[in-house]
Design a protein around this motif. Structure first.
Motif, PDB file in Angstrom:
ATOM      1  N   ILE A 320       5.927  -0.761  10.586  1.00  0.00           N
ATOM      2  CA  ILE A 320       6.440   0.221  11.216  1.00  0.00           C
ATOM      3  C   ILE A 320       5.603   1.605  11.098  1.00  0.00           C
ATOM      4  N   SER A 321       5.793   2.557  11.909  1.00  0.00           N
ATOM      5  CA  SER A 321       5.484   3.857  11.604  1.00  0.00           C
ATOM      6  C   SER A 321       6.745   4.650  10.967  1.00  0.00           C
ATOM      7  N   ASP A 322       6.341   5.060   9.848  1.00  0.00           N
ATOM      8  CA  ASP A 322       7.484   5.789   9.032  1.00  0.00           C
ATOM      9  C   ASP A 322       8.253   6.953   9.930  1.00  0.00           C
ATOM     10  N   GLY A 323       9.442   6.763   9.984  1.00  0.00           N
ATOM     11  CA  GLY A 323      10.430   7.743  10.731  1.00  0.00           C
ATOM     12  C   GLY A 323      10.488   7.414  12.185  1.00  0.00           C
ATOM     13  N   LYS A 324       9.592   6.563  12.621  1.00  0.00           N
ATOM     14  CA  LYS A 324       9.754   6.079  14.238  1.00  0.00           C
ATOM     15  C   LYS A 324      10.486   4.892  14.508  1.00  0.00           C
ATOM     16  N   GLU A 325      10.236   3.776  13.634  1.00  0.00           N
ATOM     17  CA  GLU A 325      10.937   2.500  13.990  1.00  0.00           C
ATOM     18  C   GLU A 325      11.880   2.106  12.726  1.00  0.00           C
ATOM     19  N   GLY A 326      11.816   2.934  11.769  1.00  0.00           N
ATOM     20  CA  GLY A 326      12.416   2.883  10.541  1.00  0.00           C
ATOM     21  C   GLY A 326      11.942   3.678   9.467  1.00  0.00           C
ATOM     22  N   PHE A 327      12.298   3.483   8.083  1.00  0.00           N
ATOM     23  CA  PHE A 327      11.642   4.173   7.092  1.00  0.00           C
ATOM     24  C   PHE A 327      11.097   3.365   6.078  1.00  0.00           C
ATOM     25  N   LEU A 328       9.931   3.931   5.548  1.00  0.00           N
ATOM     26  CA  LEU A 328       9.252   3.312   4.524  1.00  0.00           C
ATOM     27  C   LEU A 328       9.596   3.963   3.070  1.00  0.00           C
ATOM     28  N   ILE A 329      10.009   3.338   2.351  1.00  0.00           N
ATOM     29  CA  ILE A 329      10.475   3.621   0.859  1.00  0.00           C
ATOM     30  C   ILE A 329       9.485   3.386  -0.004  1.00  0.00           C
ATOM     31  N   GLN A 330       9.000   4.514  -0.869  1.00  0.00           N
ATOM     32  CA  GLN A 330       7.741   4.456  -1.732  1.00  0.00           C
ATOM     33  C   GLN A 330       8.261   3.553  -2.743  1.00  0.00           C
ATOM     34  N   THR A 331       6.978   2.757  -3.122  1.00  0.00           N
ATOM     35  CA  THR A 331       7.056   1.728  -4.241  1.00  0.00           C
ATOM     36  C   THR A 331       6.030   2.340  -5.299  1.00  0.00           C
ATOM     37  N   ILE A 332       6.231   2.050  -6.623  1.00  0.00           N
ATOM     38  CA  ILE A 332       5.744   2.411  -7.766  1.00  0.00           C
ATOM     39  C   ILE A 332       5.263   1.480  -8.776  1.00  0.00           C
ATOM     40  N   SER A 333       3.909   1.760  -9.307  1.00  0.00           N
ATOM     41  CA  SER A 333       3.733   0.295 -10.370  1.00  0.00           C
ATOM     42  C   SER A 333       2.568   1.402 -11.082  1.00  0.00           C
ATOM     43  N   ALA A 334       1.933   0.396 -12.050  1.00  0.00           N
ATOM     44  CA  ALA A 334       0.993   1.105 -12.943  1.00  0.00           C
ATOM     45  C   ALA A 334       0.275  -0.210 -13.367  1.00  0.00           C
ATOM     46  N   PRO A 335      -0.937   0.127 -13.818  1.00  0.00           N
ATOM     47  CA  PRO A 335      -1.767  -0.874 -14.223  1.00  0.00           C
ATOM     48  C   PRO A 335      -1.122  -1.857 -15.283  1.00  0.00           C
ATOM     49  N   VAL A 336      -1.029  -3.019 -15.236  1.00  0.00           N
ATOM     50  CA  VAL A 336      -0.492  -3.703 -16.402  1.00  0.00           C
ATOM     51  C   VAL A 336      -1.519  -4.460 -17.103  1.00  0.00           C
ATOM     52  N   PRO A 337      -1.706  -4.201 -18.482  1.00  0.00           N
ATOM     53  CA  PRO A 337      -2.917  -4.649 -19.261  1.00  0.00           C
ATOM     54  C   PRO A 337      -3.074  -6.143 -19.293  1.00  0.00           C
ATOM     55  N   ASN A 338      -2.009  -6.675 -19.529  1.00  0.00           N
ATOM     56  CA  ASN A 338      -2.191  -8.335 -19.802  1.00  0.00           C
ATOM     57  C   ASN A 338      -2.059  -8.933 -18.352  1.00  0.00           C
ATOM     58  N   TYR A 339      -2.056  -8.550 -17.192  1.00  0.00           N
ATOM     59  CA  TYR A 339      -1.685  -9.057 -15.811  1.00  0.00           C
ATOM     60  C   TYR A 339      -2.505 -10.408 -15.895  1.00  0.00           C
ATOM     61  N   ASP A 340      -4.051 -10.276 -16.135  1.00  0.00           N
ATOM     62  CA  ASP A 340      -4.758 -11.523 -15.918  1.00  0.00           C
ATOM     63  C   ASP A 340      -4.511 -12.666 -16.826  1.00  0.00           C
ATOM     64  N   ILE A 341      -4.052 -12.386 -18.017  1.00  0.00           N
ATOM     65  CA  ILE A 341      -3.519 -13.176 -18.989  1.00  0.00           C
ATOM     66  C   ILE A 341      -2.141 -13.710 -18.609  1.00  0.00           C
ATOM     67  N   TYR A 342      -1.398 -12.958 -18.111  1.00  0.00           N
ATOM     68  CA  TYR A 342       0.087 -13.354 -17.729  1.00  0.00           C
ATOM     69  C   TYR A 342      -0.222 -14.794 -16.535  1.00  0.00           C
ATOM     70  N   LEU A 343      -1.062 -14.265 -15.626  1.00  0.00           N
ATOM     71  CA  LEU A 343      -1.137 -15.327 -14.448  1.00  0.00           C
ATOM     72  C   LEU A 343      -1.604 -16.533 -14.991  1.00  0.00           C
ATOM     73  N   GLY A 344      -2.680 -16.392 -16.044  1.00  0.00           N
ATOM     74  CA  GLY A 344      -3.330 -17.768 -16.456  1.00  0.00           C
ATOM     75  C   GLY A 344      -2.401 -18.516 -17.428  1.00  0.00           C
ATOM     76  N   THR A 345      -1.456 -17.841 -18.102  1.00  0.00           N
ATOM     77  CA  THR A 345      -0.710 -18.485 -19.368  1.00  0.00           C
ATOM     78  C   THR A 345       0.751 -18.708 -18.745  1.00  0.00           C
TER      79      THR A 345
END
Length: 523
Positions: A320-345
């Motif tokens: 959608i285009s925000d405000g036209k067909e609906g509304f987009l809500i902000q998403t927030i995250s941050a670099p997760v240091p051990n992401y690669d390890i988590y996926l592999g283990t």
């Protein structure tokens, strides 16, 4: 363009179990059937492990004018070898490894095309790595969104090698006749025992906090909404994949005295899910899965004229285009240091949990946009109409299938213009040599065979001993070989010379099967 079409698919899609054809399988099932209907003039091979009865039932969905053939990978090699016209293969999923292997082993100019539904698990990354290694410039993966395409491209860059595999974005399409605004919203609410005088906010999805969305933040946000808009209810509908999770949330709802305001409908008729969109006023889906690949339920809701409130995660922001067909809500995250390890283990479920709990959907924005649409009937109707128009323009199933057909034909044309001279090698080579010392006798082209007593009995009574249905389909030359050996003992060479249209390896496998079941023996 005339060509042979080979489609590999799962038995669930062929059998169309109502309990299993959900999510990505909905798209896969529709694409399979629509592609067949689009290719009336072309010969089609369907590779599936389903049994004969299920395939016959599937086949009844098409007129006798269609040339549809059931096969498996065992029979496919000799079948492809005899094809002289252009051939293309497709799997409505990511794992095109088997199709690539059979193409590469035969060295034929056959484009292999797959469809990625999601890339978030270790298994899917392993499959992608194998595909990249075994693909050529005539192969491609169809992506339902730009976001999914970018995930593949980003991953390929980490491999640090020349990538031949192409990617093509073709968004999913839906049936805009089925998914359309309600003729009578009031009647639908009466049918489903829902109040006529309330505004209904709908969330419809598979309920899984490890792969789809954690719905607890939505429920907590809705608590505040109810305090300001008491004539509003939230419906959470869809299959429950994690029962304990839902039980805990329902207990929370009960303790907060919200049971009449937040309704759980886990057992809806999936084939009639359009009715739940049609009886609602607003659709909300705050996906917190960073690998979200499309948003089929969002588009279905839009096609029913609902304004949507969705997170701006991954592919959702393309819908959608925000405000036209609906509304987009902000998403927030941050670099997760051990992401690669988590996926592999970590186990798949635990990795999914960390993934989703590490993504925040802006709570304040969620409440503001819900409040805005609930309090402004004119705006709600206006945005809903815009959503409806957008689905007809971009997400119509007929347009989607035409894009698939056009892509197939372009890949075929490309394969004919740029011949592949060297195909990637198979992952496993010389297995016969590797295991050569594990049996005490190895047959040859001159080995002579004759009927056993059991074999003669089967010929006389015209009855084979007990065999599995799967094996009868795989070893389809056993009756021919038995009949041939009635007259005299014969060598593999004699049998092959007589049945010269049958591949010698296929004959050999049938002979070994007959020996195993004591119908023939070596002289």
């Amino acid at each position: 363009m005339d060509f042979h079409l080979i489609i590999e698919t799962t038995q669930n899609i062929i059998k169309q179990y109502k309990d299993y054809v959900t999510g990505a399988n909905v798209a896969g099932s529709f694409i399979l059937r629509a592609l067949i209907k689009k290719n009336l003039k072309n010969k089609i091979f369907i590779i599936s492990s389903c049994n004969k009865k299920d395939f016959i039932k599937f086949r009844t969905g098409f007129s006798s004018d269609y040339n549809i053939n059931h096969t498996d990978f065992y029979k496919l090699t000799p079948q492809i070898s005899k094809i002289t016209s252009p051939v293309i293969s497709f799997f409505p999923g990511l794992d095109i490894t088997r199709l690539l292997n059979i193409r590469n082993s035969l060295g034929i100019q056959m484009p292999v095309i797959g469809l990625v539904h999601n890339i978030s698990k270790k298994k899917e990354f392993n499959i992608l790595q194998s595909i990249v290694k075994n693909s050529t410039k005539i192969d491609s993966i169809i992506c339902p969104s730009k976001s999914t395409k970018k995930i593949i491209e980003n991953y390929c860059q980490t491999l640090r090698k020349t990538i031949h595999l192409k990617t093509k974005v073709i968004p999913y399409g839906i049936n805009t006749k089925k998914f359309s605004p309600a003729d009578n919203k009031e009647a639908l609410r009466k049918k489903h025992n829902l109040p006529l005088d309330k505004k209904i906010v709908l969330h419809l999805s598979r309920i899984n906090p490890f792969s789809k969305m954690d719905i607890l933040p939505l429920i907590k946000n809705f608590q505040e909404i109810i305090s300001r808009n008491p004539d509003t209810i939230l419906i959470i509908a869809g299959q429950v994949h994690v029962v304990n999770y839902v039980n805990q949330i329902m207990l929370y709802v009960q303790r907060k005295n919200l049971s009449k305001k937040i309704l759980f409908l886990p057992d809806i008729n999936h084939q009639k899910r359009e009715e739940y969109y049609q009886l609602s006023d607003i659709f909300v889906s705050l996906s917190d899965n960073i690998s979200e690949n499309f948003g089929l339920t969002v588009v279905e809701a839009m096609a029913c004229g609902l304004p949507v409130i969705i997170s701006d995660i991954a592919s959702y922001k393309e819908l959608i285009s925000d405000g036209k067909e609906g509304f987009l809500i902000q998403t927030i995250s941050a670099p997760v240091p051990n992401y690669d390890i988590y996926l592999g283990t970590l186990y798949e479920r635990d990795f999914g949990d960390i993934n989703i709990q590490s993504t925040v959907v802006n709570n304040k924005e969620t409440r503001e946009k819900l409040q805005l649409l609930l309090n402004n009937d004119t705006l709600r109707m206006q945005i809903g109409q815009a959503a409806l128009k957008r689905t007809h323009k971009f997400y119509n199933e007929d347009k989607m299938i035409q894009r698939y057909q056009d892509h197939f034909e372009r890949m075929l044309e490309s394969s004919q213009k740029s011949e592949i001279k060297k195909f990637p090698g198979l992952r496993f080579n010389n297995l016969e040599q590797i295991y050569s010392n594990n049996v005490s006798y190895e047959m040859s082209y001159t080995t002579v065979f004759t009927l056993t007593e059991s074999g003669n009995r089967s010929i006389e009574t015209r009855k084979l001993p007990l065999m599995f249905e799967k094996h009868l389909g795989m070893y389809c030359h056993i009756s021919k070989i038995l009949t041939f050996l009635i007259f005299k003992p014969s060598s593999l060479k004699d049998i092959h010379n007589f049945f010269n249209t049958i591949d010698v390896n296929e004959l050999l496998l049938n002979i070994l099967y007959l020996m195993k079941h004591d119908l023939i023996e070596i002289v």
